[in-house]
Design a protein around this motif. Sequence first.
Motif, PDB file in Angstrom:
ATOM      1  N   ALA A  53      77.969  78.287  78.791  1.00  0.00           N
ATOM      2  CA  ALA A  53      76.762  78.150  79.621  1.00  0.00           C
ATOM      3  C   ALA A  53      75.472  78.061  78.808  1.00  0.00           C
ATOM      4  O   ALA A  53      74.538  77.372  79.211  1.00  0.00           O
ATOM      5  N   GLY A  54      75.393  78.734  77.682  1.00  0.00           N
ATOM      6  CA  GLY A  54      74.107  78.816  76.977  1.00  0.00           C
ATOM      7  C   GLY A  54      73.080  79.437  77.907  1.00  0.00           C
ATOM      8  O   GLY A  54      73.382  80.371  78.657  1.00  0.00           O
ATOM      9  N   LYS A  55      71.861  78.882  77.921  1.00  0.00           N
ATOM     10  CA  LYS A  55      70.791  79.467  78.738  1.00  0.00           C
ATOM     11  C   LYS A  55      70.656  78.772  80.086  1.00  0.00           C
ATOM     12  O   LYS A  55      69.617  78.889  80.736  1.00  0.00           O
ATOM     13  N   VAL A  56      71.667  78.036  80.504  1.00  0.00           N
ATOM     14  CA  VAL A  56      71.482  77.136  81.644  1.00  0.00           C
ATOM     15  C   VAL A  56      71.101  77.840  82.956  1.00  0.00           C
ATOM     16  O   VAL A  56      70.212  77.394  83.662  1.00  0.00           O
ATOM     17  N   GLU A  57      71.737  78.982  83.239  1.00  0.00           N
ATOM     18  CA  GLU A  57      71.471  79.631  84.536  1.00  0.00           C
ATOM     19  C   GLU A  57      70.028  80.097  84.618  1.00  0.00           C
ATOM     20  O   GLU A  57      69.321  79.816  85.592  1.00  0.00           O
ATOM     21  N   GLN A  58      69.617  80.794  83.587  1.00  0.00           N
ATOM     22  CA  GLN A  58      68.269  81.359  83.544  1.00  0.00           C
ATOM     23  C   GLN A  58      67.205  80.262  83.686  1.00  0.00           C
ATOM     24  O   GLN A  58      66.274  80.363  84.493  1.00  0.00           O
ATOM     25  N   VAL A  59      67.360  79.190  82.964  1.00  0.00           N
ATOM     26  CA  VAL A  59      66.333  78.145  82.992  1.00  0.00           C
ATOM     27  C   VAL A  59      66.404  77.341  84.294  1.00  0.00           C
ATOM     28  O   VAL A  59      65.369  76.924  84.822  1.00  0.00           O
ATOM     29  N   ALA A  60      67.608  77.151  84.841  1.00  0.00           N
ATOM     30  CA  ALA A  60      67.724  76.434  86.120  1.00  0.00           C
ATOM     31  C   ALA A  60      66.968  77.204  87.198  1.00  0.00           C
ATOM     32  O   ALA A  60      66.271  76.610  88.021  1.00  0.00           O
ATOM     33  N   ARG A  61      67.083  78.515  87.184  1.00  0.00           N
ATOM     34  CA  ARG A  61      66.358  79.335  88.173  1.00  0.00           C
ATOM     35  C   ARG A  61      64.856  79.235  87.950  1.00  0.00           C
ATOM     36  O   ARG A  61      64.089  79.139  88.905  1.00  0.00           O
ATOM     37  N   GLN A  62      64.452  79.261  86.699  1.00  0.00           N
ATOM     38  CA  GLN A  62      63.012  79.123  86.404  1.00  0.00           C
ATOM     39  C   GLN A  62      62.488  77.782  86.921  1.00  0.00           C
ATOM     40  O   GLN A  62      61.381  77.678  87.420  1.00  0.00           O
ATOM     41  N   THR A  63      63.299  76.750  86.788  1.00  0.00           N
ATOM     42  CA  THR A  63      62.838  75.411  87.146  1.00  0.00           C
ATOM     43  C   THR A  63      62.890  75.164  88.659  1.00  0.00           C
ATOM     44  O   THR A  63      61.966  74.607  89.231  1.00  0.00           O
ATOM     45  N   PHE A  64      63.995  75.560  89.289  1.00  0.00           N
ATOM     46  CA  PHE A  64      64.174  75.223  90.715  1.00  0.00           C
ATOM     47  C   PHE A  64      63.928  76.404  91.646  1.00  0.00           C
ATOM     48  O   PHE A  64      64.042  76.270  92.855  1.00  0.00           O
ATOM     49  N   GLY A  65      63.630  77.555  91.090  1.00  0.00           N
ATOM     50  CA  GLY A  65      63.349  78.729  91.924  1.00  0.00           C
ATOM     51  C   GLY A  65      64.583  79.581  92.112  1.00  0.00           C
ATOM     52  O   GLY A  65      65.712  79.155  91.871  1.00  0.00           O
ATOM     53  N   ASN A  66      64.327  80.804  92.589  1.00  0.00           N
ATOM     54  CA  ASN A  66      65.414  81.778  92.702  1.00  0.00           C
ATOM     55  C   ASN A  66      66.413  81.466  93.811  1.00  0.00           C
ATOM     56  O   ASN A  66      67.507  82.011  93.829  1.00  0.00           O
ATOM     57  N   LYS A  67      66.002  80.590  94.757  1.00  0.00           N
ATOM     58  CA  LYS A  67      66.907  80.262  95.871  1.00  0.00           C
ATOM     59  C   LYS A  67      68.013  79.310  95.441  1.00  0.00           C
ATOM     60  O   LYS A  67      69.004  79.127  96.150  1.00  0.00           O
ATOM     61  N   THR A  68      67.783  78.680  94.322  1.00  0.00           N
ATOM     62  CA  THR A  68      68.755  77.695  93.854  1.00  0.00           C
ATOM     63  C   THR A  68      70.118  78.351  93.628  1.00  0.00           C
ATOM     64  O   THR A  68      70.217  79.386  92.984  1.00  0.00           O
ATOM     65  N   VAL A  69      71.118  77.701  94.193  1.00  0.00           N
ATOM     66  CA  VAL A  69      72.477  78.226  94.027  1.00  0.00           C
ATOM     67  C   VAL A  69      73.059  77.689  92.726  1.00  0.00           C
ATOM     68  O   VAL A  69      73.025  76.479  92.477  1.00  0.00           O
ATOM     69  N   ILE A  70      73.562  78.598  91.908  1.00  0.00           N
ATOM     70  CA  ILE A  70      74.203  78.190  90.651  1.00  0.00           C
ATOM     71  C   ILE A  70      75.710  78.364  90.814  1.00  0.00           C
ATOM     72  O   ILE A  70      76.168  79.435  91.218  1.00  0.00           O
ATOM     73  N   ILE A  71      76.436  77.327  90.511  1.00  0.00           N
ATOM     74  CA  ILE A  71      77.903  77.393  90.630  1.00  0.00           C
ATOM     75  C   ILE A  71      78.522  77.297  89.239  1.00  0.00           C
ATOM     76  O   ILE A  71      78.575  76.217  88.654  1.00  0.00           O
ATOM     77  N   PRO A  72      78.981  78.425  88.681  1.00  0.00           N
ATOM     78  CA  PRO A  72      79.655  78.338  87.374  1.00  0.00           C
ATOM     79  C   PRO A  72      81.069  77.797  87.575  1.00  0.00           C
ATOM     80  O   PRO A  72      81.791  78.254  88.461  1.00  0.00           O
TER      81      PRO A  72
END
Length: 361
Positions: free
Chosen positions: A248-267
């Motif tokens: 994953a690297g830093k992908v989850e953290q930065v995706a949330r920063q970019t799209f907001g906390n509501k963004t659903v992350i699917i690992p």
Amino acid sequence: MAPMGIRLSPLGLTVFCLLGLGVLYHLYSGFLAGRFALFVLGEQGERAGGGPDAAPGSLPEGPVDLRELLAVSVLAAAKGGEEVRRVRESNALNEKAKGKTREGAEEKMTRGDVLSNRKMFYLLKDAFPGVQINTEEHIDAPDKETISWDRSIPEDIKKKIQSKNVPAESVTVWIDPLDATQEYTENLRQYVTTMVCVAVNGEPVIGVIHKPFSGYTAWAMVDGGSNVKARASYNEKTPRIIVSRSHAGKVEQVARQTFGNKTVIIPAGGAGYKVLALLDVPDKKQEKADVYIHVTYIKKWDICAGNAVLKALGGHMTTLTGEEISYTGSDGNEGGLLASINVNHKALIDKLPDLEKASRK
Ligand SMILES: Nc1ncnc2c1ncn2[C@@H]1O[C@H](COP(=O)(O)O)[C@@H](OP(=O)(O)O)[C@H]1O
Ligand SMILES: [Mg+2]
């Protein structure tokens, strides 16, 4: 009288000239041999990852019909998939560590990877001996297996795709014999795929993604046709983002920063699986997402087939700065990945400055 008091007889002069010519010939032929060796070892070795395809002498010959190449790619993905399933069901994976990623994660290899690779490689090589094939796993020449292609083209490919010849030397085939090896070892079977990609002059043109445990296969050819399509709608504003679960690297953290906390992350595991998550795939175990993002280094056999399928359907797979990925030469992709379909890809790229930086960390 020659300068500095040396006088040369006509015979001496002739010998001197002949010696000079000899030296020149030696230097020049050495230079040519050096250039030749560089071409053979440098180019072929880099492209083939050290397998038997790297051997000098396997030169391209004649034109290649892309429709035939698609048919044999679909077959190769299925045949490789049979090995993947058989080994998993036998529970004798012979799991080994083949190295570490740059981030320090263990890169695994199993008997499933090796046997699938062998089937896929030799089937494609037998059908198209003149084509450059790059595969994820090393092939040992003594392990050679002869698998012949009967040249039959499945009906759906015949119906949807026209014959199209391209020069053999413009083609690079990328094989991923077992995508999501990490998840395969954890028995998370839904993530596993086998993939074949055909690039023409570096552009991804044919993509095949096969799921060995459900039997589903997606294939597509750019400017040709496909057996898979995009979904009816995508959420652009708060996209569901599918990301790697094991790299994953830093992908989850930065995706949330970019799209907001509501963004659903699917690992999820597997690059093939994650591309299929963007499409309309009739498979109960397939999750659905709007965007696929990867921030660490990744290899071209992992992403080429997905790139071709997306491109054929009007979607995009680029680096995080929006550059197209060229599928020739070196086997690595440095700039991360953003994959989408039927959304404004450019707008997503513009939103992602932090992700690009994250990929460099
Ligand atoms: N940082 C990295 N370095 C090398 N390979 C990577 C990588 N990140 C992902 N990959 C490879 O890309 C594929 C998809 O990764 P992920 O499942 O994490 O999304 C996997 O391929 P394989 O299973 O074929 O080795 C994985 O090994
Ligand atoms: Mg892979």
